[in-house]
Scaffold this motif. Sequence first.
Motif, PDB file in Angstrom:
ATOM      1  N   LEU A 214       0.842  -1.197   0.000  1.00  0.00           N
ATOM      2  CA  LEU A 214       0.000   0.000   0.000  1.00  0.00           C
ATOM      3  C   LEU A 214       0.880   1.251   0.000  1.00  0.00           C
TER       4      LEU A 214
ATOM      5  N   PHE B 248       0.858   4.260  -2.841  1.00  0.00           N
ATOM      6  CA  PHE B 248       0.555   5.639  -2.453  1.00  0.00           C
ATOM      7  C   PHE B 248       1.728   6.567  -2.753  1.00  0.00           C
TER       8      PHE B 248
ATOM      9  N   PHE C 257      -3.354   6.049  -5.979  1.00  0.00           N
ATOM     10  CA  PHE C 257      -4.241   5.988  -4.817  1.00  0.00           C
ATOM     11  C   PHE C 257      -5.425   5.040  -5.029  1.00  0.00           C
TER      12      PHE C 257
ATOM     13  N   THR D  40      -5.722   1.631  -2.846  1.00  0.00           N
ATOM     14  CA  THR D  40      -6.845   1.502  -1.910  1.00  0.00           C
ATOM     15  C   THR D  40      -7.664   0.251  -2.185  1.00  0.00           C
TER      16      THR D  40
ATOM     17  N   VAL E 249      -7.947  -3.022   0.285  1.00  0.00           N
ATOM     18  CA  VAL E 249      -9.250  -3.440   0.823  1.00  0.00           C
ATOM     19  C   VAL E 249      -9.503  -4.923   0.540  1.00  0.00           C
TER      20      VAL E 249
ATOM     21  N   SER F  27      -7.986   0.374   9.121  1.00  0.00           N
ATOM     22  CA  SER F  27      -7.558   1.774   9.247  1.00  0.00           C
ATOM     23  C   SER F  27      -6.282   1.881  10.067  1.00  0.00           C
TER      24      SER F  27
ATOM     25  N   ALA G  27      -3.481   1.056   7.836  1.00  0.00           N
ATOM     26  CA  ALA G  27      -3.258   2.113   6.849  1.00  0.00           C
ATOM     27  C   ALA G  27      -2.591   3.340   7.464  1.00  0.00           C
TER      28      ALA G  27
ATOM     29  N   VAL H 287      -3.545  10.659   3.338  1.00  0.00           N
ATOM     30  CA  VAL H 287      -3.183   9.249   3.501  1.00  0.00           C
ATOM     31  C   VAL H 287      -3.123   8.882   4.982  1.00  0.00           C
TER      32      VAL H 287
END
Length: 395
Positions: free
Chosen positions: A53, A57, A62, A66, A70, A295, A298, A324
């Motif tokens: 990820l 990014f 993005f 993302t 997920v 989250s 992330a 981000v």
Amino acid sequence: MSEESARPGNRIRVWYRPMRSRDSAEHHRVATPLELLFDLCFVVAVGQAGAHLHHDFAEGHFGHGTVSFVLVFFGIWWAWLNFSWFASAFDTDDVPYRLATLVQIGGGLTVAAGVESAFDGDFRVMVAGYVVMRLALVAQWLRAARSSPELRVTALWYAAGITICQVLWVVRLALPDAVGLPAFAVIVLAELAVPMLAESRAGTTWHPHHIAERYGLFTLIVLGETVLSATNAIREGIKEGHVAGLVSLAVAGLVLVFSLWWLYFDQPGHRRLSGNPGMLTTMSWGYGHYLIFGSAAAIGTGLEVAVDYDTHQTSIPGLAAALVTTVPVTLFLLSVWLLHIGPTNECRPIAIGFPVTAVLVLAASFTPAPIHVTAVLAAALVALTVVATHGEREP
């Protein structure tokens, strides 16, 4: 061997026990060393997902990053969740159970090995790991069906549902790329429906305190990965000579992670699961943690990107670099608010403080120092909870 010596909590080791459901009110029910080993193996998968990820990014991809995160994180989380809830209800800790868990760990490591290719759209390795894990879990449910007549129908529903979903995952590999994402969504819904359908027959005897501890341990694992990711990024930045700016960023990141830890564990997780809460409450609590875990993972990526931005290792705009981090922090706060605090919490300053802070964190994206402001806001929310509760954590 007597029935007394065959109980899961007994210290006498036997090679085989009937897989009967455990007491949901069992005293001192805590995570076992085997469960902790299982969790540690999933650290690898979480770390791999966060690393890829970060790569997407930092390159400005993005949307792709993302969506890929997920999808991949769902596979990691769902495999962990299935093992944890089964273990809470049926952990016999005998030789067959340990060997089945070994197989599941091997499948989990295979899933971790497939994260990189999954970010490129190739899920074959991840699905192969899933086949290993799910077949072992099906065998566990069939064993439970044989040993626990009162839960036989429930266990068979689980076994059949998991098998069907696993077949669907394999079939999805042969589908055209154009229908890959919609098919993924359909199978996810099927996966989420299996526990609801099975538990509607006769509920398994999972342990509220044990489940809350298991979820708390996984939260710690994800936050630990966040600290590790940020530390590695800052270390690389210091090697490049960017010392002064990274020191304050490191402090802000530490304050932020510590505050999020405080906010999650300040309210006992088992509160929502005790006292026969109902299937809807239980499922929303259990499933909703996907947002908390995802989250939190992330956020580590966000801190890495912040380091990249401050050391000029990425060319993405400042606002994008800020979002981000601030978006997953916002999602984390709102998820903890809904699952642990509750919008109708009797302590109104806390009930209102979480969503207000979440909005302010999102607004911090437009400030010159978004990570620092976010850390201050999270720490202020911690201070609010301490003052509102007079510094006493609910027992």
